[in-house]
Scaffold this motif. Structure first.
Motif, short mmCIF file in Angstrom:
data_model
loop_
_atom_site.label_atom_id
_atom_site.label_comp_id
_atom_site.label_asym_id
_atom_site.label_seq_id
_atom_site.Cartn_x
_atom_site.Cartn_y
_atom_site.Cartn_z
N ARG A 70 0.80 -1.37 0.06
CA ARG A 70 0.13 -0.10 0.05
C ARG A 70 0.82 1.45 0.09
O ARG A 70 0.83 2.07 -0.96
CB ARG A 70 -0.99 -0.12 1.25
CG ARG A 70 -2.05 1.21 1.06
CD ARG A 70 -3.10 0.88 2.23
NE ARG A 70 -3.85 2.25 2.14
CZ ARG A 70 -3.73 3.35 3.06
NH1 ARG A 70 -2.69 3.29 3.62
NH2 ARG A 70 -4.62 4.34 2.73
N CYS A 71 1.69 1.43 0.85
CA CYS A 71 2.53 2.57 1.19
C CYS A 71 3.86 2.47 0.42
O CYS A 71 4.54 3.43 0.02
CB CYS A 71 2.83 3.02 2.49
SG CYS A 71 3.97 1.97 3.36
N ASP A 94 0.59 -9.36 -1.51
CA ASP A 94 -0.39 -8.27 -0.82
C ASP A 94 -0.12 -8.27 0.67
O ASP A 94 -0.71 -8.85 1.56
CB ASP A 94 -1.80 -8.79 -1.02
CG ASP A 94 -2.83 -7.68 -0.80
OD1 ASP A 94 -2.30 -6.42 -0.26
OD2 ASP A 94 -4.02 -7.99 -0.38
N TRP A 96 0.81 -5.68 4.04
CA TRP A 96 0.60 -4.19 4.46
C TRP A 96 1.70 -4.22 5.56
O TRP A 96 1.59 -5.02 6.42
CB TRP A 96 -0.78 -4.11 4.86
CG TRP A 96 -1.58 -3.63 3.70
CD1 TRP A 96 -1.63 -4.02 2.39
CD2 TRP A 96 -2.88 -2.73 3.62
NE1 TRP A 96 -2.48 -3.44 1.66
CE2 TRP A 96 -3.29 -2.95 2.34
CE3 TRP A 96 -3.42 -2.29 4.71
CZ2 TRP A 96 -4.31 -2.24 1.88
CZ3 TRP A 96 -4.61 -1.69 4.30
CH2 TRP A 96 -5.22 -1.70 2.90
N CYS A 100 0.11 1.05 7.72
CA CYS A 100 -1.16 0.87 7.11
C CYS A 100 -2.01 0.25 7.47
O CYS A 100 -3.30 0.41 7.42
CB CYS A 100 -0.68 0.34 5.42
SG CYS A 100 0.36 1.41 4.52
N ASP A 108 -4.39 6.93 -0.76
CA ASP A 108 -4.54 5.49 -1.37
C ASP A 108 -3.50 4.70 -1.72
O ASP A 108 -3.80 3.57 -1.30
CB ASP A 108 -5.69 5.61 -2.43
CG ASP A 108 -6.87 6.73 -2.20
OD1 ASP A 108 -7.78 5.96 -1.69
OD2 ASP A 108 -6.91 7.63 -2.55
N LEU A 109 -2.65 5.08 -2.10
CA LEU A 109 -1.68 4.29 -2.52
C LEU A 109 -0.09 5.18 -2.46
O LEU A 109 -0.26 6.40 -2.77
CB LEU A 109 -1.60 3.60 -3.78
CG LEU A 109 -0.72 2.83 -4.59
CD1 LEU A 109 -1.02 1.28 -3.59
CD2 LEU A 109 -0.77 2.46 -6.02
#
Length: 308
Positions: A70-71, A94, A96, A100, A108-109
């Motif tokens: 995500r980040c 996936d 996080w 996050c 959002d990203l």
């Protein structure tokens, strides 16, 4: 003021700004008087716009290790990676990070080209503290290598591309430095994207961006000066930039996808604070892209592991 060239028939051939002429003159001087590479100090054998030799450019590679999906911050701990995978049901990539999963970011990203170390760190320091403006635009072009992942995660608005919004400096700091390094990076990114007319064609709608990607540098403002983020704790960084950013022209950003551009992401506190202001102005989606991301320190890494 721009210099305009007119042909013998009176036809305007083009407009060349003083800055372009100055860059051309610098390049010609580099041929007559060879200089050294800004990073490795070896003599440049040919003129270039950036002052960095080809070998050093090759060393400015993207980060290929584990990172938060995500980040985008690098994850250097197997424990954190494993914990994130378990939480996502063993979804593999996936993963996080703790911040996050705690919902601490308003964007959002976020994605970064590389890590803040080695030659990339040296290049950023040259840009920020030695007035290497051409280097900044060239480094901004490297950000286009993160674009495919970004555009796959944004929501197109009809035929409108996202706006590139550089993280602003306070006016006093910008006067002192003479430029905003984030704006130079955004200009380089826009130039790279527009050169190839790269746009997102939606499989669902079949639409593609028909306008050029542009830099919107006057809408997001830093309303008051702040302490340098370096050396502050995570909570100190968050408090330092809380409520600092304001939007001057919300109509330009309303219902638009915004891509925040900055040089380095350390904890994400500055990007998150910018995102709060952009969300408040009605931006539909906020994505962040930086040239480099800091590797997590032992202290931050331990906190992420505990949060996981």
């Amino acid at each position: 003021m721009a210099l305009r060239f007119i042909s013998q028939s009176g036809t305007r051939l083009g407009s060349v700004s003083h800055s372009v002429l100055r860059e051309l003159a610098d390049s010609l001087l580099a041929v007559a008087f060879p200089s050294s590479c800004l990073l490795c100090r070896r003599e440049l054998t040919e003129a270039n716009w950036s002052g960095v030799c080809p070998d050093c450019w090759e060393s400015l590679g993207p980060w290929a290790g584990a990172a938060c999906s995500r980040c985008g911050l690098p994850i250097a701990s197997d424990q954190v990676t494993q914990s994130g995978s378990e939480e996502s049901g063993g979804a593999g990539p996936d993963v996080w990070c703790g911040q996050c999963r705690a919902g601490e970011y308003e964007f959002d990203l976020a994605r970064s080209y590389g890590v803040y170390a080695g030659a990339l760190r040296a290049a950023i320091l040259q840009l920020k503290f030695h007035r290497r403006e051409r280097l900044g635009r060239r480094l901004g072009e490297a950000l286009s290598r993160t674009w495919s992942e970004i555009e796959n995660n944004i929501e197109p608005r009809a035929h409108e591309p996202p706006l590139l919004v550089p993280v602003p400096l306070h006016p006093s700091r910008q006067r002192e430095r003479g430029f905003n390094q984030a704006e130079l990076l955004a200009q380089g990114l826009a130039r790279s994207l527009n050169r190839g007319r790269r746009g997102r064609a939606s499989e669902a709608s079949g639409t593609a961006w028909q306008r050029r990607v542009r830099v919107e540098a006057s809408s997001l403002l830093r309303a008051r000066p702040t302490l340098p983020q370096a050396g502050l704790s995570l909570s100190g960084r968050q408090e330092n930039v809380r409520g600092v950013f304001e939007v001057r022209h919300p109509e330009r950003l309303r219902d638009r996808v915004v891509v925040l551009v900055d040089d380095v992401m350390t904890t994400g506190a500055t990007l998150a604070a910018c995102s709060v202001a952009l969300r408040g102005a009605g931006s539909s989606q906020v994505v962040a892209v930086t040239l480099a991301a800091s590797m997590p320190s032992r202290k931050r890494l331990g906190a992420k592991a505990r949060a996981a």
